[in-house]
Design a protein around this motif. Structure first.
Motif, mmCIF file in Angstrom:
data_model
loop_
_atom_site.group_PDB
_atom_site.id
_atom_site.type_symbol
_atom_site.label_atom_id
_atom_site.label_comp_id
_atom_site.label_asym_id
_atom_site.label_seq_id
_atom_site.Cartn_x
_atom_site.Cartn_y
_atom_site.Cartn_z
ATOM 1 N N GLY A 102 0.764 -1.162 -0.050
ATOM 2 C CA GLY A 102 -0.027 0.169 0.107
ATOM 3 C C GLY A 102 0.819 1.283 -0.034
ATOM 4 N N THR A 103 2.281 1.276 0.066
ATOM 5 C CA THR A 103 2.892 2.346 -0.255
ATOM 6 C C THR A 103 2.743 3.178 -1.572
ATOM 7 N N PRO A 104 2.317 4.324 -1.297
ATOM 8 C CA PRO A 104 2.170 5.190 -2.536
ATOM 9 C C PRO A 104 3.278 5.215 -3.552
ATOM 10 N N ARG A 105 2.940 4.912 -4.872
ATOM 11 C CA ARG A 105 4.116 4.784 -5.825
ATOM 12 C C ARG A 105 4.651 6.103 -5.855
ATOM 13 N N THR A 106 4.177 7.232 -5.644
ATOM 14 C CA THR A 106 4.914 8.440 -5.803
ATOM 15 C C THR A 106 6.020 8.563 -4.649
ATOM 16 N N ILE A 107 5.835 7.996 -3.508
ATOM 17 C CA ILE A 107 6.724 8.059 -2.560
ATOM 18 C C ILE A 107 8.072 7.012 -3.160
ATOM 19 N N ARG A 119 8.845 6.496 -5.926
ATOM 20 C CA ARG A 119 9.490 7.241 -7.203
ATOM 21 C C ARG A 119 10.384 8.212 -6.518
ATOM 22 N N ASP A 120 9.912 9.020 -5.666
ATOM 23 C CA ASP A 120 10.796 9.744 -5.281
ATOM 24 C C ASP A 120 12.073 9.549 -4.751
ATOM 25 N N ILE A 121 11.889 8.293 -4.061
ATOM 26 C CA ILE A 121 13.191 7.647 -3.489
ATOM 27 C C ILE A 121 14.183 7.066 -4.663
ATOM 28 N N LEU A 122 13.678 6.666 -5.777
ATOM 29 C CA LEU A 122 14.442 6.136 -6.655
ATOM 30 C C LEU A 122 15.167 7.524 -7.548
ATOM 31 N N GLU A 123 14.337 8.616 -7.617
ATOM 32 C CA GLU A 123 14.970 9.731 -8.007
ATOM 33 C C GLU A 123 16.080 10.452 -7.304
ATOM 34 N N LYS A 124 15.908 10.322 -5.857
ATOM 35 C CA LYS A 124 16.726 10.998 -5.059
ATOM 36 C C LYS A 124 17.946 10.408 -4.337
ATOM 37 N N PHE A 125 17.905 8.752 -4.408
ATOM 38 C CA PHE A 125 18.863 8.117 -3.797
ATOM 39 C C PHE A 125 19.433 7.151 -5.003
ATOM 40 N N ASP A 126 20.731 6.941 -4.728
ATOM 41 C CA ASP A 126 21.536 5.840 -5.337
ATOM 42 C C ASP A 126 21.039 4.446 -4.921
ATOM 43 N N ILE A 127 20.064 3.996 -5.313
ATOM 44 C CA ILE A 127 19.479 2.497 -4.647
ATOM 45 C C ILE A 127 19.002 1.730 -5.742
ATOM 46 N N GLU A 128 18.662 0.644 -5.434
ATOM 47 C CA GLU A 128 18.149 -0.337 -6.490
ATOM 48 C C GLU A 128 16.885 -0.822 -6.117
ATOM 49 N N LEU A 129 15.882 -1.225 -6.851
ATOM 50 C CA LEU A 129 14.612 -1.393 -6.337
ATOM 51 C C LEU A 129 14.405 -3.076 -6.729
ATOM 52 N N VAL A 130 14.098 -3.900 -5.654
ATOM 53 C CA VAL A 130 14.182 -5.337 -5.630
ATOM 54 C C VAL A 130 13.028 -5.873 -5.269
ATOM 55 N N GLU A 131 12.818 -7.150 -5.711
ATOM 56 C CA GLU A 131 11.649 -7.676 -4.911
ATOM 57 C C GLU A 131 12.295 -8.652 -3.880
ATOM 58 N N ARG A 132 11.646 -8.783 -2.718
ATOM 59 C CA ARG A 132 11.995 -9.779 -1.624
ATOM 60 C C ARG A 132 10.693 -10.397 -1.222
ATOM 61 N N GLY A 133 10.895 -11.645 -1.006
ATOM 62 C CA GLY A 133 9.765 -12.646 -0.484
ATOM 63 C C GLY A 133 9.964 -12.321 1.179
ATOM 64 N N GLU A 134 8.612 -12.197 1.622
ATOM 65 C CA GLU A 134 8.498 -11.938 3.202
ATOM 66 C C GLU A 134 7.263 -12.753 3.342
ATOM 67 N N LYS A 135 7.357 -13.355 4.786
ATOM 68 C CA LYS A 135 6.306 -14.205 5.388
ATOM 69 C C LYS A 135 5.287 -13.201 6.025
ATOM 70 N N ILE A 136 3.945 -13.391 5.690
ATOM 71 C CA ILE A 136 3.046 -12.333 6.184
ATOM 72 C C ILE A 136 2.584 -13.148 7.445
ATOM 73 N N THR A 137 2.166 -12.121 8.295
ATOM 74 C CA THR A 137 2.033 -12.974 9.606
ATOM 75 C C THR A 137 0.684 -12.047 10.297
ATOM 76 N N PHE A 138 -0.225 -11.835 9.374
ATOM 77 C CA PHE A 138 -1.529 -11.157 9.847
ATOM 78 C C PHE A 138 -2.894 -11.939 9.122
ATOM 79 N N ALA A 139 -3.966 -11.636 9.708
ATOM 80 C CA ALA A 139 -5.183 -11.905 9.113
ATOM 81 C C ALA A 139 -5.339 -13.504 8.716
ATOM 82 N N ASN A 140 -5.607 -13.743 7.572
ATOM 83 C CA ASN A 140 -5.730 -15.221 7.102
ATOM 84 C C ASN A 140 -4.551 -15.733 6.186
#
Length: 80
Positions: free
Chosen positions: A14-19, A21-42
């Motif tokens: 749910g993180t806004p895409r605009t945020i 995008r701003d991070i990608l434009e401002k910092f020297d970082i890489e955007l990656v996918e990371r598998g995380e276990k979900i521990t809420f609801a069903n």
């Protein structure tokens, strides 16, 4: 020469895409996918691929600070 260790900042669903995008434009970082276990609801124990920023420790400390500021601005701007 050893590779410098990289650090991840996982963006919550749910993180806004605009945020992100701003991070990608401002910092020297890489955007990656990371598998995380979900521990809420069903979804207990399900693994979900989440988006994360990856970079050097010093950079990621600044990214985290910037992310928190931008998220607060976004939340404060939502009409109640």
């Amino acid at each position: 020469m050893e590779d410098e260790q990289l650090y991840d900042l996982v963006f919550p669903p749910g993180t806004p895409r605009t945020i992100i995008r701003d991070i990608l434009e401002k910092f020297d970082i890489e955007l990656v996918e990371r598998g995380e276990k979900i521990t809420f609801a069903n979804m207990e124990g399900d693994v979900r691929n989440l988006i994360a920023a990856r970079g050097k420790k010093e950079t990621m400390i600044e990214v985290e600070k910037f992310f928190k500021e931008k998220l607060k601005e976004f939340i404060d701007g939502i009409p109640q």
